[in-house]
Design a protein around this motif. Structure first.
Motif, PDB file in Angstrom:
ATOM      1  N   THR B 130       0.863  -1.182   0.000  1.00 29.82           N
ATOM      2  CA  THR B 130       0.000   0.000   0.000  1.00 29.82           C
ATOM      3  C   THR B 130       0.898   1.229   0.000  1.00 29.82           C
ATOM      4  OG1 THR B 130      -1.728  -1.159   1.211  1.00 29.82           O
ATOM      5  CG2 THR B 130      -1.789   1.239   1.314  1.00 29.82           C
ATOM      6  N   GLU B 131       0.623   2.153  -0.897  1.00 29.15           N
ATOM      7  CA  GLU B 131       1.483   3.345  -1.002  1.00 29.15           C
ATOM      8  C   GLU B 131       0.648   4.617  -1.045  1.00 29.15           C
ATOM      9  OE1 GLU B 131       3.837   2.867  -4.472  1.00 29.15           O
ATOM     10  OE2 GLU B 131       5.130   1.352  -3.578  1.00 29.15           O
ATOM     11  N   THR B 132       1.226   5.706  -0.550  1.00 21.94           N
ATOM     12  CA  THR B 132       0.604   7.018  -0.696  1.00 21.94           C
ATOM     13  C   THR B 132       0.981   7.534  -2.077  1.00 21.94           C
ATOM     14  OG1 THR B 132       0.811   7.386   1.674  1.00 21.94           O
ATOM     15  CG2 THR B 132       0.439   9.341   0.319  1.00 21.94           C
ATOM     16  N   SER B 160      -3.692   0.453  -2.750  1.00 19.05           N
ATOM     17  CA  SER B 160      -3.224  -0.895  -2.409  1.00 19.05           C
ATOM     18  C   SER B 160      -3.267  -1.750  -3.660  1.00 19.05           C
ATOM     19  CB  SER B 160      -4.144  -1.540  -1.372  1.00 19.05           C
ATOM     20  OG  SER B 160      -3.956  -0.957  -0.119  1.00 19.05           O
ATOM     21  N   ASP B 161      -2.236  -2.551  -3.840  1.00 18.07           N
ATOM     22  CA  ASP B 161      -2.207  -3.460  -4.984  1.00 18.07           C
ATOM     23  C   ASP B 161      -1.612  -4.781  -4.501  1.00 18.07           C
ATOM     24  OD1 ASP B 161      -2.125  -4.675  -7.390  1.00 18.07           O
ATOM     25  OD2 ASP B 161      -0.610  -3.376  -8.296  1.00 18.07           O
ATOM     26  N   TYR B 162      -2.456  -5.792  -4.342  1.00 22.43           N
ATOM     27  CA  TYR B 162      -1.997  -7.087  -3.825  1.00 22.43           C
ATOM     28  C   TYR B 162      -2.434  -8.216  -4.748  1.00 22.43           C
ATOM     29  CZ  TYR B 162      -1.270  -4.563   0.553  1.00 22.43           C
ATOM     30  OH  TYR B 162      -0.854  -3.667   1.504  1.00 22.43           O
ATOM     31  N   GLU B 163      -1.590  -9.254  -4.799  1.00 25.43           N
ATOM     32  CA  GLU B 163      -1.982 -10.468  -5.521  1.00 25.43           C
ATOM     33  C   GLU B 163      -1.718 -11.665  -4.616  1.00 25.43           C
ATOM     34  OE1 GLU B 163      -1.555 -11.753  -9.960  1.00 25.43           O
ATOM     35  OE2 GLU B 163       0.246 -12.451  -8.906  1.00 25.43           O
ATOM     36  N   ALA B 164      -2.718 -12.507  -4.458  1.00 23.58           N
ATOM     37  CA  ALA B 164      -2.565 -13.715  -3.639  1.00 23.58           C
ATOM     38  C   ALA B 164      -2.540 -14.936  -4.557  1.00 23.58           C
ATOM     39  CB  ALA B 164      -3.737 -13.818  -2.661  1.00 23.58           C
ATOM     40  N   SER B 165      -1.458 -15.707  -4.457  1.00 23.84           N
ATOM     41  CA  SER B 165      -1.373 -16.965  -5.224  1.00 23.84           C
ATOM     42  C   SER B 165      -1.656 -18.112  -4.268  1.00 23.84           C
ATOM     43  CB  SER B 165       0.033 -17.149  -5.802  1.00 23.84           C
ATOM     44  OG  SER B 165       0.316 -16.108  -6.688  1.00 23.84           O
ATOM     45  N   ASP B 171      -1.476 -31.411  -3.574  1.00 21.40           N
ATOM     46  CA  ASP B 171      -1.509 -31.755  -5.002  1.00 21.40           C
ATOM     47  C   ASP B 171      -0.371 -31.083  -5.780  1.00 21.40           C
ATOM     48  OD1 ASP B 171      -3.718 -33.270  -4.486  1.00 21.40           O
ATOM     49  OD2 ASP B 171      -5.152 -31.720  -5.047  1.00 21.40           O
ATOM     50  N   GLN B 172       0.417 -30.227  -5.072  1.00 29.66           N
ATOM     51  CA  GLN B 172       1.566 -29.541  -5.689  1.00 29.66           C
ATOM     52  C   GLN B 172       1.154 -28.814  -6.977  1.00 29.66           C
ATOM     53  OE1 GLN B 172       5.276 -30.173  -4.545  1.00 29.66           O
ATOM     54  NE2 GLN B 172       3.991 -30.300  -2.741  1.00 29.66           N
ATOM     55  N   GLU B 173       0.116 -27.990  -6.850  1.00 26.94           N
ATOM     56  CA  GLU B 173      -0.317 -27.220  -8.021  1.00 26.94           C
ATOM     57  C   GLU B 173      -0.859 -25.863  -7.603  1.00 26.94           C
ATOM     58  OE1 GLU B 173      -4.935 -28.773  -8.376  1.00 26.94           O
ATOM     59  OE2 GLU B 173      -3.507 -29.315  -9.947  1.00 26.94           O
ATOM     60  N   LEU B 174      -0.880 -24.954  -8.581  1.00 33.75           N
ATOM     61  CA  LEU B 174      -1.449 -23.627  -8.351  1.00 33.75           C
ATOM     62  C   LEU B 174      -2.971 -23.756  -8.452  1.00 33.75           C
ATOM     63  CD1 LEU B 174      -0.946 -20.455  -8.162  1.00 33.75           C
ATOM     64  CD2 LEU B 174      -1.175 -20.481 -10.640  1.00 33.75           C
ATOM     65  N   SER B 175      -3.676 -23.424  -7.365  1.00 33.09           N
ATOM     66  CA  SER B 175      -5.139 -23.538  -7.376  1.00 33.09           C
ATOM     67  C   SER B 175      -5.801 -22.313  -7.981  1.00 33.09           C
ATOM     68  CB  SER B 175      -5.659 -23.704  -5.947  1.00 33.09           C
ATOM     69  OG  SER B 175      -5.281 -24.950  -5.464  1.00 33.09           O
ATOM     70  N   GLY B 176      -5.118 -21.174  -7.884  1.00 35.80           N
ATOM     71  CA  GLY B 176      -5.687 -19.963  -8.455  1.00 35.80           C
ATOM     72  C   GLY B 176      -5.039 -18.714  -7.905  1.00 35.80           C
ATOM     73  N   LYS B 177      -5.552 -17.579  -8.340  1.00 39.58           N
ATOM     74  CA  LYS B 177      -4.994 -16.291  -7.901  1.00 39.58           C
ATOM     75  C   LYS B 177      -6.131 -15.329  -7.588  1.00 39.58           C
ATOM     76  CE  LYS B 177      -0.561 -16.493 -10.256  1.00 39.58           C
ATOM     77  NZ  LYS B 177       0.459 -15.758 -10.968  1.00 39.58           N
ATOM     78  N   ILE B 178      -5.865 -14.467  -6.628  1.00 40.50           N
ATOM     79  CA  ILE B 178      -6.830 -13.418  -6.273  1.00 40.50           C
ATOM     80  C   ILE B 178      -6.064 -12.106  -6.260  1.00 40.50           C
ATOM     81  CG2 ILE B 178      -8.194 -12.455  -4.360  1.00 40.50           C
ATOM     82  CD1 ILE B 178      -8.872 -15.348  -3.572  1.00 40.50           C
ATOM     83  N   SER B 179      -6.602 -11.096  -6.930  1.00 39.68           N
ATOM     84  CA  SER B 179      -5.930  -9.791  -6.847  1.00 39.68           C
ATOM     85  C   SER B 179      -6.871  -8.792  -6.192  1.00 39.68           C
ATOM     86  CB  SER B 179      -5.489  -9.308  -8.222  1.00 39.68           C
ATOM     87  OG  SER B 179      -6.587  -8.844  -8.950  1.00 39.68           O
ATOM     88  N   ALA B 180      -6.289  -7.894  -5.427  1.00 41.67           N
ATOM     89  CA  ALA B 180      -7.071  -6.864  -4.737  1.00 41.67           C
ATOM     90  C   ALA B 180      -6.464  -5.502  -5.029  1.00 41.67           C
ATOM     91  CB  ALA B 180      -7.075  -7.123  -3.239  1.00 41.67           C
ATOM     92  N   ASP B 181      -7.265  -4.628  -5.619  1.00 41.75           N
ATOM     93  CA  ASP B 181      -6.831  -3.244  -5.866  1.00 41.75           C
ATOM     94  C   ASP B 181      -7.751  -2.337  -5.077  1.00 41.75           C
ATOM     95  OD1 ASP B 181      -4.736  -3.658  -7.787  1.00 41.75           O
ATOM     96  OD2 ASP B 181      -6.310  -4.279  -9.176  1.00 41.75           O
ATOM     97  N   ALA B 182      -7.179  -1.541  -4.218  1.00 38.87           N
ATOM     98  CA  ALA B 182      -7.995  -0.630  -3.410  1.00 38.87           C
ATOM     99  C   ALA B 182      -7.452   0.785  -3.537  1.00 38.87           C
ATOM    100  CB  ALA B 182      -7.986  -1.073  -1.955  1.00 38.87           C
TER     101      ALA B 182
END
Lengths: 203, 225
Positions: B130-132, B160-165, B171-182
């Protein structure tokens, strides 16, 4: 005079880091290792007084001692903390490890574009065999940073960045030990000797 | 395992907290459905390898605490506890950057045993900050014989700019991604006394991500509980 003294010392900062570090998780090397931390290392203190910066006194001695004793203590089958070296070396020690601080640097948020405190620490690592001959010399570079936080003092933020750097030093020491070619050869020799001994015992 | 190819949607939430206005946009890319079962746990970790920013520990703490809901079937291991328990494998410079690196890490028996002891099903990596972004106005304060007071007006924008992987550890795999921009603007009018009207940008990004993660991680029938 009192006010003048107060003004002169108002810009002196003292940071004393006294961290506790977790023991690493992983496989132990089959060695008995002596750990010698000199007085300079145990009481290491960095002082800086430049024209373009406030006066800083940073004491990392105790935290360094905790870190190296914890990490090295978990890395090997057996470790012995040596109060002196090279005299009175106990029998059965395969390797003696001696760390030294080469350099410590830090930057404050106002000195860089980014809003973080940064710390770099460089260690010279030395390893000697039972006869006191050098087995390996290698360098560990550690880096730590912490973002600025509202209502948090500069001293607290810098201490946190130093703690992160020390954890990084421990991680580099643990994961990089086998990558030092001379130590790789030393460990391979030890493994061979252990295998031969095991074969003789089985026969 | 059911695969959704390109399940992509946007949720926009407008919140006015303490009169500071914040907009949060959550995007989700999902490759598999949530499979959290009894005894499973989740760990939320911040990425801290970048040289010019750091994912804030308090954001990670906020997402973890908001998401933690054992009654609903979501047990979150605190970040510091997990990182200490698996030292030195999840430090900023040693942490696995890709799911393939995680499988290499699992070749170490002690590490694998400890992960299994914690019952880790999902590892969620959050990267961002998160930045001013801008600020304007000024406030002046003065003390006189008649008293003290401030006068002026200040305003600043935060982003705010976040990405959740989301990594499925078993199962040793990427289930998905969520991004949040506020985004949000805070105001500080001062007539004698400064009155801060703060836009809680990071906090709203945290709540948005935590709500979306809960939906993401739980199996479809339990997500509605």
């Amino acid at each position: 005079m009192v006010i003048l003294t107060g003004l002169l010392t108002a810009c002196a900062h003292t940071v004393s880091v006294d961290g506790k570090f977790p023991a690493p998780v992983g496989t132990q090397h089959p060695l008995t290792v002596g750990i010698f931390l000199s007085d300079d290392f145990r009481k290491f203190s960095y002082s800086e007084n430049r024209d373009d910066r406030d006066e800083w006194n940073i004491n990392t001695g105790r935290a360094q001692k905790n870190l190296f004793e914890t990490v090295l203590g978990s890395m090997f089958k057996e470790t012995v903390n040596l109060s002196q070296y090279p005299s009175d070396l106990p029998q059965g020690v395969d390797l003696v490890i001696v760390p030294e601080v080469r350099e410590l640097q830090f930057t404050m948020p106002r000195e860089t574009r980014v809003n973080i405190f940064e710390v770099w620490i460089k260690y010279d690592m030395h390893a000697y065999n039972q006869q006191g001959e050098s087995v390996a010399d290698w360098v560990i570079t550690a880096y730590g940073k912490t973002p600025t936080a509202f209502l948090k003092s500069q001293e607290a933020a810098l201490a946190q960045a130093i703690n992160v750097a020390l954890r990084d030093a421990g991680a580099t020491l643990y994961t990089g030990f086998e990558r030092v070619p001379e130590l790789q050869a030393f460990l391979a020799g030890k493994q061979r000797a252990l295998s031969m001994k095991q074969t003789e015992t089985d026969e | 395992m059911v695969k959704f190819l390109g399940t992509l949607f946007s949720i926009s939430m407008l919140a006015a907290l303490n009169s500071g206005c914040t907009t949060v946009v959550i995007d989700e890319y999902r490759r598999s459905t949530g499979e959290l079962a009894v005894g499973d746990s989740v760990v939320i970790l911040g990425r801290r390898h970048s040289s010019d920013y750091e994912t804030e520990p308090d954001l990670i703490d906020c997402v973890g605490k908001t998401l933690n809901n054992p009654k609903a079937g979501v047990v979150v291991i605190p970040e510091q506890q997990f990182v200490d328990a698996l030292y030195p494998w999840f430090e900023p410079r040693t942490a696995p950057m890709h799911i393939k690196s995680l499988s290499k890490l699992m070749d170490i028996p002690d590490v694998r045993d400890r992960m299994e002891k914690y019952g880790i099903k999902y590892i969620v990596w959050i990267d961002g900050s998160t930045e001013t972004t801008s600020s304007a106005g000024s406030i002046g304060c003065s003390i006189g014989t008649a008293g003290a007071g401030c006068f002026g007006f200040g305003t600043w924008d935060k982003e705010s700019d976040y990405e959740a992987s989301v990594w499925d550890f078993r199962d040793q795999e990427l289930s998905g991604k969520i991004s949040a921009d506020a985004q949000g603007t805070s105001y500080m009018p001062a007539i004698v006394v400064p009155i801060p009207l703060i836009a809680r940008v990071q906090n709203n990004a945290c709540k948005g991500m935590a709500a979306q993660l809960q939906e993401f991680l739980l199996p479809p029938q339990s997500a509605s509980r």
